[in-house]
Structure formats: structure tokens, C-alpha cells
Write a protein that holds these residues in place. Structure first.
Motif, PDB file in Angstrom:
ATOM      1  N   LYS A  79       0.832  -1.205   0.000  1.00  0.00           N
ATOM      2  CA  LYS A  79       0.000   0.000   0.000  1.00  0.00           C
ATOM      3  C   LYS A  79       0.863   1.251   0.000  1.00  0.00           C
ATOM      4  CE  LYS A  79      -3.720   2.393   2.388  1.00  0.00           C
ATOM      5  NZ  LYS A  79      -4.634   2.438   3.546  1.00  0.00           N
ATOM      6  N   THR A  80       1.947   1.219   0.763  1.00  0.00           N
ATOM      7  CA  THR A  80       2.850   2.369   0.816  1.00  0.00           C
ATOM      8  C   THR A  80       3.445   2.656  -0.553  1.00  0.00           C
ATOM      9  OG1 THR A  80       3.402   2.000   3.135  1.00  0.00           O
ATOM     10  CG2 THR A  80       4.978   3.278   1.830  1.00  0.00           C
ATOM     11  N   PHE A  81       3.838   1.597  -1.269  1.00  0.00           N
ATOM     12  CA  PHE A  81       4.410   1.799  -2.593  1.00  0.00           C
ATOM     13  C   PHE A  81       3.398   2.461  -3.533  1.00  0.00           C
ATOM     14  CE2 PHE A  81       4.847   0.267  -6.997  1.00  0.00           C
ATOM     15  CZ  PHE A  81       6.017   0.924  -7.325  1.00  0.00           C
ATOM     16  N   PHE A  82       2.193   1.911  -3.608  1.00  0.00           N
ATOM     17  CA  PHE A  82       1.194   2.464  -4.524  1.00  0.00           C
ATOM     18  C   PHE A  82       0.702   3.831  -4.069  1.00  0.00           C
ATOM     19  CE2 PHE A  82       1.005  -2.044  -5.668  1.00  0.00           C
ATOM     20  CZ  PHE A  82       1.138  -1.937  -7.040  1.00  0.00           C
ATOM     21  N   SER A  83       0.835   4.111  -2.774  1.00  0.00           N
ATOM     22  CA  SER A  83       0.497   5.446  -2.283  1.00  0.00           C
ATOM     23  C   SER A  83       1.437   6.501  -2.849  1.00  0.00           C
ATOM     24  CB  SER A  83       0.552   5.480  -0.752  1.00  0.00           C
ATOM     25  OG  SER A  83      -0.483   4.699  -0.194  1.00  0.00           O
ATOM     26  N   GLY A  84       2.617   6.084  -3.303  1.00  0.00           N
ATOM     27  CA  GLY A  84       3.534   7.022  -3.940  1.00  0.00           C
ATOM     28  C   GLY A  84       2.926   7.646  -5.177  1.00  0.00           C
ATOM     29  N   PHE A  85       2.224   6.838  -5.976  1.00  0.00           N
ATOM     30  CA  PHE A  85       1.545   7.379  -7.156  1.00  0.00           C
ATOM     31  C   PHE A  85       0.421   8.317  -6.730  1.00  0.00           C
ATOM     32  CE2 PHE A  85       3.517   3.561  -8.895  1.00  0.00           C
ATOM     33  CZ  PHE A  85       4.024   4.033 -10.080  1.00  0.00           C
ATOM     34  N   ALA A  86      -0.277   7.956  -5.648  1.00  0.00           N
ATOM     35  CA  ALA A  86      -1.341   8.815  -5.131  1.00  0.00           C
ATOM     36  C   ALA A  86      -0.776  10.162  -4.695  1.00  0.00           C
ATOM     37  CB  ALA A  86      -2.047   8.128  -3.964  1.00  0.00           C
ATOM     38  N   LYS A  87       0.385  10.141  -4.058  1.00  0.00           N
ATOM     39  CA  LYS A  87       1.002  11.385  -3.593  1.00  0.00           C
ATOM     40  C   LYS A  87       1.348  12.304  -4.763  1.00  0.00           C
ATOM     41  CE  LYS A  87       3.105   9.512   0.633  1.00  0.00           C
ATOM     42  NZ  LYS A  87       4.395   9.151   1.285  1.00  0.00           N
ATOM     43  N   VAL A  88       1.875  11.736  -5.834  1.00  0.00           N
ATOM     44  CA  VAL A  88       2.247  12.563  -6.992  1.00  0.00           C
ATOM     45  C   VAL A  88       1.001  13.155  -7.639  1.00  0.00           C
ATOM     46  CG1 VAL A  88       3.286  12.554  -9.285  1.00  0.00           C
ATOM     47  CG2 VAL A  88       4.389  11.308  -7.415  1.00  0.00           C
ATOM     48  N   ILE A  89      -0.033  12.343  -7.825  1.00  0.00           N
ATOM     49  CA  ILE A  89      -1.269  12.838  -8.442  1.00  0.00           C
ATOM     50  C   ILE A  89      -1.903  13.918  -7.572  1.00  0.00           C
ATOM     51  CG2 ILE A  89      -3.635  12.210  -9.065  1.00  0.00           C
ATOM     52  CD1 ILE A  89      -2.485   9.467  -9.952  1.00  0.00           C
ATOM     53  N   ASN A  90      -1.968  13.673  -6.254  1.00  0.00           N
ATOM     54  CA  ASN A  90      -2.577  14.664  -5.368  1.00  0.00           C
ATOM     55  C   ASN A  90      -1.725  15.920  -5.249  1.00  0.00           C
ATOM     56  OD1 ASN A  90      -5.096  13.568  -4.599  1.00  0.00           O
ATOM     57  ND2 ASN A  90      -4.076  12.101  -3.264  1.00  0.00           N
ATOM     58  N   ALA A  91      -0.408  15.769  -5.309  1.00  0.00           N
ATOM     59  CA  ALA A  91       0.466  16.951  -5.289  1.00  0.00           C
ATOM     60  C   ALA A  91       0.216  17.809  -6.520  1.00  0.00           C
ATOM     61  CB  ALA A  91       1.930  16.522  -5.220  1.00  0.00           C
ATOM     62  N   SER A  92       0.056  17.174  -7.672  1.00  0.00           N
ATOM     63  CA  SER A  92      -0.225  17.907  -8.909  1.00  0.00           C
ATOM     64  C   SER A  92      -1.593  18.578  -8.835  1.00  0.00           C
ATOM     65  CB  SER A  92      -0.160  16.958 -10.108  1.00  0.00           C
ATOM     66  OG  SER A  92       1.115  16.371 -10.231  1.00  0.00           O
ATOM     67  N   ARG A  93      -2.557  17.846  -8.298  1.00  0.00           N
ATOM     68  CA  ARG A  93      -3.928  18.364  -8.177  1.00  0.00           C
ATOM     69  C   ARG A  93      -3.991  19.576  -7.255  1.00  0.00           C
ATOM     70  NH1 ARG A  93      -7.908  17.308  -4.296  1.00  0.00           N
ATOM     71  NH2 ARG A  93      -6.617  15.729  -3.261  1.00  0.00           N
TER      72      ARG A  93
END
Length: 251
Positions: A79-93
Motif C-alpha cells: 500500500k505504501t508503494f502504490f500510495s507514492g503514485f497517489a502522492k504525486v497525483i494529489n500533489a499535482s492536483r
């Protein structure tokens, strides 16, 4: 760290460049650094507009790092690994600055997610796209909301279901992922420079309000993408997925 994230600031334009020797794939460390760099750029008063790009010629981003995927042995790590993609998308958003994407070559999985999370994306004719997650036993759960927002449910489901097939850059432009296509990276860079310079001279408050309007309806994405990361974190532990990843790695 096997890879890098750098930022260059010039005349109000913050250019963020990521790199990994395996076709610009994204291990967790790179993802976290990329998210932090986007967030910091958004808070930097010297930056008026952001350009997001990768190094190299033919691969914009190969998505998740297979080496890291195969090393995951428990749910929390996954979950932590895939949360990395979430962090990038949310940072951009959440970034208060408009972000221009520069896609010089193929984008796979998380790379399609990155291209979908920017506000204006230019690409070359070599920038084919593929959501390959189902082919390795998972799905584009984390990047899915960003891709769907950009190209619609029908086109996103086409990519997600036909997971081994590339769609052309022209297809991606027709669906709305790319705003413009270019025959070469050089002509694309000229167009990006021209647009970035215009935006750097534009009203920052007006651009911030525009961005808020563009992203209306995504305020729940912190929770949504966290939930989606859990889906992928669970599936990556399955025997099916581990065997599929090993098969891909050994090709």
C-alpha cells in the motif's frame, strides 16, 4: 538512489525533471521525491508555472518499478508503494501553479497517470500509451481517477481492459490526454517554452482560480486514492501477480 528528481528555476518557470535508468520507471523513493518537489514548487514564490518532464528520448515513463513490485512481501509495504503514485497525483492536483506536461515518448501505467495529472500536456508523435496493470494481475486503480477525469470512462476502460496493446499518440490526443502533438522533441520544446513564458507573465491569482475550477469535484481524492492504493497493495501479494511480474521481468 538509482534515479533522480531535479528542479531548475528560470524566469518564473520551474522545470521538474525525473529520471530512472529503467525507462524512467518509478520506484517509491522517486515517487515520494517527485511529489515533494511538486509541492515545494507550488509554494515557491519565484515560480509562476511548472513544466514536468523526464530525461531521455523514447520513454517518458515506464510506470511502477518491477524490481520494487516483486520485492513487496506484506500489505503495508504494498500500500505504501502504490500510495507514492497517489502522492504525486494529489500533489499535482493541489499545486496552486499550472503544470505543463512534456511527454517525449511512451507512457505506461503510472506514466499515463502522470500525463493525466498535469493541467496541459504536450507530446511527440512517439508518445504511445498503455495501461498494462491488468496484464500483471492488478489494475490501474490509483491512476484511474486521473486518467478517467482526462479522457473519460470509455477510453480509460479501453486502455485498462486491453492491457497489452499500445494506443497511439494520435489516439491519446483525440481522447483529450494530449493537447498538441509534434514531430520532434525540439519543436515540442519550442511550443512549451512559448506557452510557459506566456503563463509566467499571467496573473497568478487568475491561474490559481482557474486551476481550482478545473479540479472541482476531486476534493475527496486524498481518501479515494488511499483506498485505491490498498486495492493494489493487496493484489500485488497474490501468486498470480507475482508470477506475472516475474514473467514480464524475464522477457
Amino acid at each position: 538512489m538509482n534515479g533522480s528528481v531535479n528542479i531548475e528555476i528560470k524566469a518564473g518557470i520551474g522545470t521538474i525533471t525525473f529520471f530512472h535508468p529503467q525507462s524512467n520507471s518509478l520506484p517509491g523513493e522517486i515517487l515520494n521525491l517527485l511529489a515533494d518537489t511538486i509541492t515545494a514548487a507550488g509554494q515557491n514564490q519565484d515560480i509562476k508555472v511548472i513544466v514536468l518532464k523526464s530525461e531521455g528520448e523514447r520513454a517518458f515513463c515506464a510506470g511502477a518499478s518491477f524490481d520494487e513490485l516483486i520485492s513487496i512481501e506484506d500489505f503495508e509495504t504494498g500500500k505504501t508503494f502504490f500510495s507514492g503514485f497517489a502522492k504525486v497525483i494529489n500533489a499535482s492536483r493541489k499545486c496552486p501553479k499550472l503544470i505543463i506536461g512534456r511527454v517525449q515518448g511512451k507512457a505506461v501505467g503510472g506514466g499515463v497517470g502522470l500525463a493525466s495529472a498535469v493541467d496541459y500536456c504536450m507530446a511527440t508523435k512517439f508518445a504511445s500509451v498503455k495501461l498494462s496493470e491488468l496484464a500483471i494481475g492488478i489494475g490501474p486503480f490509483v491512476v484511474g481517477p486521473a486518467v478517467e477525469r482526462k479522457i473519460g470512462v470509455s477510453a480509460m476502460s479501453q486502455l485498462a481492459i486491453d492491457a497489452t496493446e499500445w494506443q497511439t499518440a494520435e489516439w491519446a490526443k483525440q481522447k483529450g490526454l494530449y493537447t498538441e502533438l509534434f514531430d520532434s522533441a525540439e519543436t515540442m520544446d519550442e511550443a512549451i517554452d512559448k506557452l510557459a513564458e506566456k503563463l509566467a507573465a499571467s496573473n497568478p491569482e487568475a491561474m490559481l482560480l482557474l486551476k481550482k475550477i478545473f479540479w472541482e469535484g476531486t476534493e475527496h481524492w486524498d481518501e479515494l486514492l488511499d483506498e485505491r492504493a490498498g486495492m493494489s497493495g493487496k493484489l500485488v501479494l497474490s501468486d498470480f501477480t507475482r508470477q506475472a511480474i516475474n514473467k514480464f521481468k524475464n522477457k
